[in-house]
Structures are given as C-alpha cells and as structure tokens.
Scaffold this motif. Structure first.
Motif, PDB file in Angstrom:
ATOM      1  N   MET A 198       0.770 -12.881   9.049  1.00 24.36           N
ATOM      2  CA  MET A 198       1.159 -11.913   8.016  1.00 24.36           C
ATOM      3  C   MET A 198       0.121 -11.849   6.898  1.00 24.36           C
ATOM      4  SD  MET A 198       5.256 -11.939   7.407  1.00 24.36           S
ATOM      5  CE  MET A 198       5.266 -13.592   6.752  1.00 24.36           C
ATOM      6  N   SER A 199      -0.363 -13.005   6.486  1.00 20.68           N
ATOM      7  CA  SER A 199      -1.369 -13.047   5.429  1.00 20.68           C
ATOM      8  C   SER A 199      -2.640 -12.320   5.854  1.00 20.68           C
ATOM      9  CB  SER A 199      -1.711 -14.493   5.064  1.00 20.68           C
ATOM     10  OG  SER A 199      -0.594 -15.135   4.509  1.00 20.68           O
ATOM     11  N   TRP A 200      -3.037 -12.511   7.092  1.00 21.26           N
ATOM     12  CA  TRP A 200      -4.240 -11.861   7.611  1.00 21.26           C
ATOM     13  C   TRP A 200      -4.084 -10.341   7.624  1.00 21.26           C
ATOM     14  CZ3 TRP A 200      -5.060  -9.281  12.392  1.00 21.26           C
ATOM     15  CH2 TRP A 200      -6.399  -8.990  12.661  1.00 21.26           C
ATOM     16  N   LEU A 201      -2.887  -9.867   8.012  1.00 20.85           N
ATOM     17  CA  LEU A 201      -2.653  -8.428   8.089  1.00 20.85           C
ATOM     18  C   LEU A 201      -2.678  -7.756   6.716  1.00 20.85           C
ATOM     19  CD1 LEU A 201       0.156  -8.266  10.802  1.00 20.85           C
ATOM     20  CD2 LEU A 201      -2.238  -7.517  11.037  1.00 20.85           C
ATOM     21  N   LEU A 202      -2.286  -8.473   5.677  1.00 18.50           N
ATOM     22  CA  LEU A 202      -2.251  -7.913   4.322  1.00 18.50           C
ATOM     23  C   LEU A 202      -3.128  -8.705   3.350  1.00 18.50           C
ATOM     24  CD1 LEU A 202       1.583  -7.184   4.160  1.00 18.50           C
ATOM     25  CD2 LEU A 202      -0.249  -5.526   4.457  1.00 18.50           C
ATOM     26  N   TRP A 203      -4.243  -9.202   3.852  1.00 21.02           N
ATOM     27  CA  TRP A 203      -5.085 -10.095   3.064  1.00 21.02           C
ATOM     28  C   TRP A 203      -5.574  -9.470   1.761  1.00 21.02           C
ATOM     29  CZ3 TRP A 203      -5.373 -14.867   2.336  1.00 21.02           C
ATOM     30  CH2 TRP A 203      -6.435 -15.425   1.638  1.00 21.02           C
ATOM     31  N   ASP A 204      -5.887  -8.186   1.769  1.00 19.48           N
ATOM     32  CA  ASP A 204      -6.370  -7.539   0.541  1.00 19.48           C
ATOM     33  C   ASP A 204      -5.340  -7.639  -0.583  1.00 19.48           C
ATOM     34  OD1 ASP A 204      -8.764  -6.882   1.714  1.00 19.48           O
ATOM     35  OD2 ASP A 204      -8.141  -4.842   2.243  1.00 19.48           O
ATOM     36  N   TYR A 232      -2.526 -10.028  -0.607  1.00 20.40           N
ATOM     37  CA  TYR A 232      -2.166 -11.418  -0.883  1.00 20.40           C
ATOM     38  C   TYR A 232      -3.274 -12.194  -1.591  1.00 20.40           C
ATOM     39  CZ  TYR A 232       2.028 -11.074   2.022  1.00 20.40           C
ATOM     40  OH  TYR A 232       3.250 -10.732   2.530  1.00 20.40           O
ATOM     41  N   SER A 233      -4.498 -11.938  -1.231  1.00 21.95           N
ATOM     42  CA  SER A 233      -5.603 -12.727  -1.791  1.00 21.95           C
ATOM     43  C   SER A 233      -5.755 -12.559  -3.297  1.00 21.95           C
ATOM     44  CB  SER A 233      -6.908 -12.375  -1.086  1.00 21.95           C
ATOM     45  OG  SER A 233      -7.273 -11.035  -1.357  1.00 21.95           O
ATOM     46  N   THR A 234      -5.161 -11.519  -3.854  1.00 18.75           N
ATOM     47  CA  THR A 234      -5.283 -11.267  -5.297  1.00 18.75           C
ATOM     48  C   THR A 234      -4.032 -11.665  -6.084  1.00 18.75           C
ATOM     49  OG1 THR A 234      -4.452  -9.004  -5.101  1.00 18.75           O
ATOM     50  CG2 THR A 234      -6.845  -9.325  -4.858  1.00 18.75           C
ATOM     51  N   GLN A 235      -3.027 -12.189  -5.410  1.00 20.37           N
ATOM     52  CA  GLN A 235      -1.743 -12.487  -6.048  1.00 20.37           C
ATOM     53  C   GLN A 235      -1.631 -13.964  -6.430  1.00 20.37           C
ATOM     54  OE1 GLN A 235       0.402  -9.847  -6.730  1.00 20.37           O
ATOM     55  NE2 GLN A 235      -1.448  -8.800  -6.007  1.00 20.37           N
ATOM     56  N   VAL A 236      -1.417 -14.230  -7.713  1.00 15.41           N
ATOM     57  CA  VAL A 236      -1.275 -15.608  -8.188  1.00 15.41           C
ATOM     58  C   VAL A 236      -0.060 -16.275  -7.553  1.00 15.41           C
ATOM     59  CG1 VAL A 236      -0.889 -17.057 -10.230  1.00 15.41           C
ATOM     60  CG2 VAL A 236      -2.471 -15.119 -10.351  1.00 15.41           C
ATOM     61  N   TRP A 237       1.073 -15.571  -7.450  1.00 14.13           N
ATOM     62  CA  TRP A 237       2.282 -16.144  -6.868  1.00 14.13           C
ATOM     63  C   TRP A 237       2.025 -16.619  -5.441  1.00 14.13           C
ATOM     64  CZ3 TRP A 237       4.280 -14.395  -2.357  1.00 14.13           C
ATOM     65  CH2 TRP A 237       3.935 -13.090  -1.958  1.00 14.13           C
TER      66      TRP A 237
END
Length: 140
Positions: free
Chosen positions: A67-73, A75-80
């Motif tokens: 899931m992280s890979w599919l929406l990496w753009d 997730y990678s910017t989210q502090v939470w």
C-alpha cells in the motif's frame, strides 16, 4: 487498492490477537509448577507463534509495504505516517522479544516472573492505540 487494504487489516488484527495472547500464555507458563503444564504451554506457545503470529506479521508487512509503495508520493510526505512506521517498528521489536522469551521458556531457562509478563502483556495495547490514532485521526 481496497483488496490490499482489507488483507492488511485482517493480517493486523490476526497479528495483534496473537501478540495479546502469547504473553498471557507466558504468564500462565511461568506460574505452572508441574512438567505436564509446562509442556502444554510450550506446545500452545509454539503453535501460536509459528502458526499465527509470525505469518500474520509477515502478511502485515507485505500488505503495508505494498500500500505504501502504491501511494508513496502521499505517504512519504506525511508526518503521521512516519510516526506510525516508528510505532510499527516497535511492535515488530516487541514481537521479536516474544520470540526470545518463547525460546527461554521452551528451554526452561527464563528468569522472568509472571508479574513481569503481566506488565509486558500491556505494551502492544499501548502501541496499538498510538498506531490506530495516527492512521485514523492523522493528527499531524
């Protein structure tokens, strides 16, 4: 994406159920006074760890990373998200601590008391609270 999320949630629930129950078995194991009881707990702990906890943790990581890979753009910017990853890493460390205690109990060389395991049993609950709040509320 929804199928991946569904399987991720199922694997997380399975993993948490195992991590809530395994240390409880450690409590009873460390309190047992006869060989028959200790052997029974060794079997139960082994089956829970190998049959549910380990596969569920692996599945949790596979579906979570997917899931992280599919929406990496996003997730990678989210502090939470990074805070959640930190707590999940602590949960994995807890899981590995359970493996260490499992081996010590299996080999009859564990020095921890049932009181220790009663407190130890509460740690995944606290981690889970933090993880769920971060994922649902996204406070930052």
């Amino acid at each position: 994406m929804l199928w991946i999320k569904a399987f991720h949630i199922i694997s997380v629930i399975s993993w948490m159920a195992a991590l809530f129950y395994l240390p409880r078995l450690f409590v009873y194991h460390s309190m047992s006074e006869d060989e028959t009881s200790r052997e029974r707990f060794k079997i139960m702990e082994r089956k829970l760890l190998r049959g549910i906890a380990n596969p569920a943790m692996i599945a949790t990581f596979i579906f979570g990373i997917w899931m992280s890979w599919l929406l990496w753009d996003y997730y990678s910017t989210q502090v939470w998200y990074w805070c959640k990853i930190t707590l999940v890493s602590l949960m994995a460390a807890y899981h590995h601590a359970c493996i260490v205690y499992f081996k010590q109990l299996r080999d009859d060389r564990c020095t921890k008391t049932h009181k220790f395991f009663r407190v130890f049993n509460e740690l995944p609950v606290m981690l889970l609270f933090g993880i769920v709040i971060l994922v649902v509320v996204k406070p930052f």
